[in-house]
Design a protein around this motif. Sequence first.
Motif, PDB file in Angstrom:
ATOM      1  N   TYR A  87      -3.879 -17.902 144.297  1.00  0.00           N
ATOM      2  CA  TYR A  87      -3.960 -16.514 143.835  1.00  0.00           C
ATOM      3  C   TYR A  87      -2.738 -16.165 143.000  1.00  0.00           C
ATOM      4  CZ  TYR A  87      -3.159 -11.461 144.453  1.00  0.00           C
ATOM      5  OH  TYR A  87      -2.876 -10.143 144.257  1.00  0.00           O
ATOM      6  N   CYS A  88      -2.972 -15.503 141.875  1.00  0.00           N
ATOM      7  CA  CYS A  88      -1.870 -15.116 140.997  1.00  0.00           C
ATOM      8  C   CYS A  88      -2.169 -13.751 140.385  1.00  0.00           C
ATOM      9  CB  CYS A  88      -1.679 -16.155 139.893  1.00  0.00           C
ATOM     10  SG  CYS A  88      -0.158 -15.966 138.954  1.00  0.00           S
ATOM     11  N   ASP A  89      -1.295 -12.780 140.612  1.00  0.00           N
ATOM     12  CA  ASP A  89      -1.475 -11.422 140.112  1.00  0.00           C
ATOM     13  C   ASP A  89      -0.785 -11.295 138.750  1.00  0.00           C
ATOM     14  OD1 ASP A  89      -1.619  -8.684 139.666  1.00  0.00           O
ATOM     15  OD2 ASP A  89      -1.197  -8.166 141.747  1.00  0.00           O
ATOM     16  N   SER A  90      -1.564 -11.001 137.713  1.00  0.00           N
ATOM     17  CA  SER A  90      -0.995 -10.886 136.360  1.00  0.00           C
ATOM     18  C   SER A  90      -0.241  -9.588 136.144  1.00  0.00           C
ATOM     19  CB  SER A  90      -2.107 -11.002 135.312  1.00  0.00           C
ATOM     20  OG  SER A  90      -2.899  -9.829 135.286  1.00  0.00           O
ATOM     21  N   LYS A  91      -0.412  -8.617 137.048  1.00  0.00           N
ATOM     22  CA  LYS A  91       0.234  -7.306 136.927  1.00  0.00           C
ATOM     23  C   LYS A  91      -0.096  -6.617 135.603  1.00  0.00           C
ATOM     24  CE  LYS A  91       2.398  -7.828 140.861  1.00  0.00           C
ATOM     25  NZ  LYS A  91       2.006  -7.044 142.054  1.00  0.00           N
ATOM     26  N   GLY A  92      -1.267  -6.933 135.043  1.00  0.00           N
ATOM     27  CA  GLY A  92      -1.677  -6.311 133.791  1.00  0.00           C
ATOM     28  C   GLY A  92      -0.909  -6.804 132.583  1.00  0.00           C
ATOM     29  N   ASP A  93      -0.241  -7.942 132.692  1.00  0.00           N
ATOM     30  CA  ASP A  93       0.635  -8.449 131.636  1.00  0.00           C
ATOM     31  C   ASP A  93       0.146  -9.810 131.141  1.00  0.00           C
ATOM     32  OD1 ASP A  93       3.236  -8.518 130.110  1.00  0.00           O
ATOM     33  OD2 ASP A  93       3.537 -10.263 131.409  1.00  0.00           O
ATOM     34  N   GLY A  94      -0.058  -9.932 129.818  1.00  0.00           N
ATOM     35  CA  GLY A  94      -0.571 -11.170 129.247  1.00  0.00           C
ATOM     36  C   GLY A  94       0.357 -12.351 129.460  1.00  0.00           C
ATOM     37  N   ALA A  95       1.662 -12.140 129.357  1.00  0.00           N
ATOM     38  CA  ALA A  95       2.622 -13.223 129.541  1.00  0.00           C
ATOM     39  C   ALA A  95       2.603 -13.737 130.979  1.00  0.00           C
ATOM     40  CB  ALA A  95       4.026 -12.752 129.167  1.00  0.00           C
ATOM     41  N   THR A  96       2.438 -12.829 131.924  1.00  0.00           N
ATOM     42  CA  THR A  96       2.352 -13.235 133.326  1.00  0.00           C
ATOM     43  C   THR A  96       1.069 -14.022 133.579  1.00  0.00           C
ATOM     44  OG1 THR A  96       3.626 -11.299 133.996  1.00  0.00           O
ATOM     45  CG2 THR A  96       2.365 -12.419 135.710  1.00  0.00           C
ATOM     46  N   ALA A  97      -0.030 -13.588 132.980  1.00  0.00           N
ATOM     47  CA  ALA A  97      -1.289 -14.322 133.104  1.00  0.00           C
ATOM     48  C   ALA A  97      -1.153 -15.728 132.525  1.00  0.00           C
ATOM     49  CB  ALA A  97      -2.410 -13.563 132.401  1.00  0.00           C
ATOM     50  N   LEU A  98      -0.423 -15.851 131.435  1.00  0.00           N
ATOM     51  CA  LEU A  98      -0.170 -17.166 130.828  1.00  0.00           C
ATOM     52  C   LEU A  98       0.577 -18.063 131.818  1.00  0.00           C
ATOM     53  CD1 LEU A  98      -0.395 -18.692 128.015  1.00  0.00           C
ATOM     54  CD2 LEU A  98       1.966 -17.969 127.660  1.00  0.00           C
ATOM     55  N   ALA A  99       1.581 -17.498 132.483  1.00  0.00           N
ATOM     56  CA  ALA A  99       2.336 -18.253 133.483  1.00  0.00           C
ATOM     57  C   ALA A  99       1.444 -18.657 134.654  1.00  0.00           C
ATOM     58  CB  ALA A  99       3.523 -17.425 133.974  1.00  0.00           C
ATOM     59  N   CYS A 100       0.514 -17.774 135.029  1.00  0.00           N
ATOM     60  CA  CYS A 100      -0.440 -18.103 136.092  1.00  0.00           C
ATOM     61  C   CYS A 100      -1.259 -19.335 135.717  1.00  0.00           C
ATOM     62  CB  CYS A 100      -1.385 -16.930 136.344  1.00  0.00           C
ATOM     63  SG  CYS A 100      -0.643 -15.447 137.060  1.00  0.00           S
ATOM     64  N   ALA A 101      -1.760 -19.359 134.493  1.00  0.00           N
ATOM     65  CA  ALA A 101      -2.583 -20.480 134.037  1.00  0.00           C
ATOM     66  C   ALA A 101      -1.786 -21.785 134.041  1.00  0.00           C
ATOM     67  CB  ALA A 101      -3.128 -20.193 132.642  1.00  0.00           C
ATOM     68  N   ILE A 136      -9.425 -23.701 144.078  1.00  0.00           N
ATOM     69  CA  ILE A 136      -9.847 -22.814 142.995  1.00  0.00           C
ATOM     70  C   ILE A 136      -8.774 -21.753 142.772  1.00  0.00           C
ATOM     71  CG2 ILE A 136     -12.293 -23.229 143.474  1.00  0.00           C
ATOM     72  CD1 ILE A 136     -12.435 -20.490 144.820  1.00  0.00           C
ATOM     73  N   GLY A 137      -8.769 -21.151 141.588  1.00  0.00           N
ATOM     74  CA  GLY A 137      -7.745 -20.179 141.238  1.00  0.00           C
ATOM     75  C   GLY A 137      -8.313 -18.804 140.955  1.00  0.00           C
ATOM     76  N   LEU A 138      -7.449 -17.808 141.069  1.00  0.00           N
ATOM     77  CA  LEU A 138      -7.782 -16.436 140.689  1.00  0.00           C
ATOM     78  C   LEU A 138      -6.582 -15.817 139.985  1.00  0.00           C
ATOM     79  CD1 LEU A 138      -9.359 -13.748 140.708  1.00  0.00           C
ATOM     80  CD2 LEU A 138      -8.429 -13.330 143.013  1.00  0.00           C
ATOM     81  N   ILE A 139      -6.765 -15.454 138.712  1.00  0.00           N
ATOM     82  CA  ILE A 139      -5.812 -14.595 138.014  1.00  0.00           C
ATOM     83  C   ILE A 139      -6.380 -13.195 138.109  1.00  0.00           C
ATOM     84  CG2 ILE A 139      -4.639 -14.042 135.854  1.00  0.00           C
ATOM     85  CD1 ILE A 139      -5.026 -16.928 134.973  1.00  0.00           C
ATOM     86  N   THR A 140      -5.710 -12.346 138.873  1.00  0.00           N
ATOM     87  CA  THR A 140      -6.237 -11.002 139.073  1.00  0.00           C
ATOM     88  C   THR A 140      -5.585 -10.010 138.118  1.00  0.00           C
ATOM     89  OG1 THR A 140      -6.918  -9.446 140.793  1.00  0.00           O
ATOM     90  CG2 THR A 140      -4.631 -10.198 140.836  1.00  0.00           C
ATOM     91  N   LEU A 141      -6.205  -8.855 137.987  1.00  0.00           N
ATOM     92  CA  LEU A 141      -5.771  -7.862 137.001  1.00  0.00           C
ATOM     93  C   LEU A 141      -4.450  -7.216 137.388  1.00  0.00           C
ATOM     94  CD1 LEU A 141      -6.673  -6.208 134.448  1.00  0.00           C
ATOM     95  CD2 LEU A 141      -7.591  -4.555 136.046  1.00  0.00           C
ATOM     96  N   ASP A 142      -4.425  -6.543 138.523  1.00  0.00           N
ATOM     97  CA  ASP A 142      -3.218  -5.891 139.033  1.00  0.00           C
ATOM     98  C   ASP A 142      -3.585  -5.317 140.392  1.00  0.00           C
ATOM     99  OD1 ASP A 142      -1.044  -4.367 139.731  1.00  0.00           O
ATOM    100  OD2 ASP A 142      -0.799  -3.417 137.780  1.00  0.00           O
TER     101      ASP A 142
END
Length: 358
Positions: free
Chosen positions: A106-120, A74-80
């Motif tokens: 686990y993937c931390d988006s660091k509050g950034d939409g582009a980073t969250a996209l990379a996580c997905a 399972i995955g987690l895109i976290t906020l920051d």
Amino acid sequence: MRSRRLLITVLAGATVMVLPTACSTGKAGGGSSAKPQTVPATPGSGASVAPPSGESGAVQFQQAAPGSGKGLKIGLITLDDSVPFSKLVSDSIKKQAKAAGATLVYCDSKGDGATALACARTFKVQGVKGYLNFQSDAKSANAICAAGPAVPVIAIDITQGSCQTSFMGANNEFAGTLAGKALGTYMKKNFDCKYDAFVSMEEPDAGDVNTARMGGYRKGFESVCGPVEHLKTENAFRIDQARTTFADVLTTLPGAHRIVVAAINDDAIEGALAAAKTAGRTKDLFVSGQGADPSSWCDIKSNPQWVGDTAYFPERYGEIGVPYLIRAIKGQTVPKDLLVPHQIIDPANIDSVYHPSC
């Protein structure tokens, strides 16, 4: 959606694959030096918290069943996770993933939409069978959905577009209403609802979450004091940002001594109070926040200007998100809304809920 501070502590234990921003893979679990000492039900007991009267859609906190996630990734895109609320949520999810026997990517988006996209995208490559998404850019949600695997997705606190299976987290309007009513009740009791300004510290980029939560504030306040007057709406939700913004607000209200402050999170309240302290005007503010973060406990307990705060219990989010995500992956029907049982925290009850050391 919230922005808060916290250092990261890593303990050995659960299988957690950290991608891509932390640049490491291995066995790790979450722990936090700011972890609450107690919660509404005994920590680790699996005890539930019943929804308060008037809150619909709330579910009970429950420990993940041992072995229920065995063989699942399972995955987690976290906020920051450099900020406290996000870190508490992540730690809770890591703990419950470990209890369930699941592998957590686990993937931390660091509050950034582009980073969250990379996580997905990484989740798709990794073969994740379902994930929890706590990224803050609501406008990027559908693009993130498209980039990720076609699997169950549980959104955390911010709606996450067309792929969302369930929304897990705050009952935003109800949470706002609780804190707004606490403010209104205080102003009614002490000042017969007479005040100089109502300042709403918001995060417009959070979309519907912001609209519901801050609208709930006004609804709760108005249920006691009538229509909000002298409204000022500010885009300020991080501590440093709120400190600067509120310093400017105070210059526009030189003779005001009853300033009501509602905020989308505790960070904005902390920033506003810091600005007022610098200006020598701390007693001019009457505030309530959202989250009841550990960083706010001593102020809630001892600062007479802090009227109340809506608790979200981020340290228990995993007790909702992980069990329901596993059920969704296994093809079971899960509710569309998985809402936290909120509670107002104030000087009268904080010792019985959290037992702060101050």
